[in-house]
Write a protein that holds these residues in place. Sequence first.
Motif: not given
Length: 89
Positions: A38-66
């Motif tokens: 029922d929600y297979g495609l939605v789950m896959m896109l949601g997981i991809c969005m979580l990974a995008g949030i991970g990349i954003l978190t990596d960028f923010i943490l990279g600015k905080i911790f040198k």
Amino acid sequence: MKKSLKNKISVLFIFSVLIILICLIGMIFFWSDTMKEDYGLVMMLGICMLAGIGILTDFILGKIFKNKWVLNIIELFIVLIFLYLIIQR
């Protein structure tokens, strides 16, 4: 002078990119299985969005911790907590 990508690679960035690639490969090669649920495609896109949030978190943490060692240890803890929560589910 710009830093190369080699200097910016970290644990969370690699983990997030791998998750996005696995989701995209799964959607391409197992499209019929994804669409059967029922929600297979939605789950896959949601997981991809979580990974995008991970990349954003990596960028923010990279600015905080040198310090790269501290950054990678913190990101390793984030990845391990994420994997633990996935396995426990």
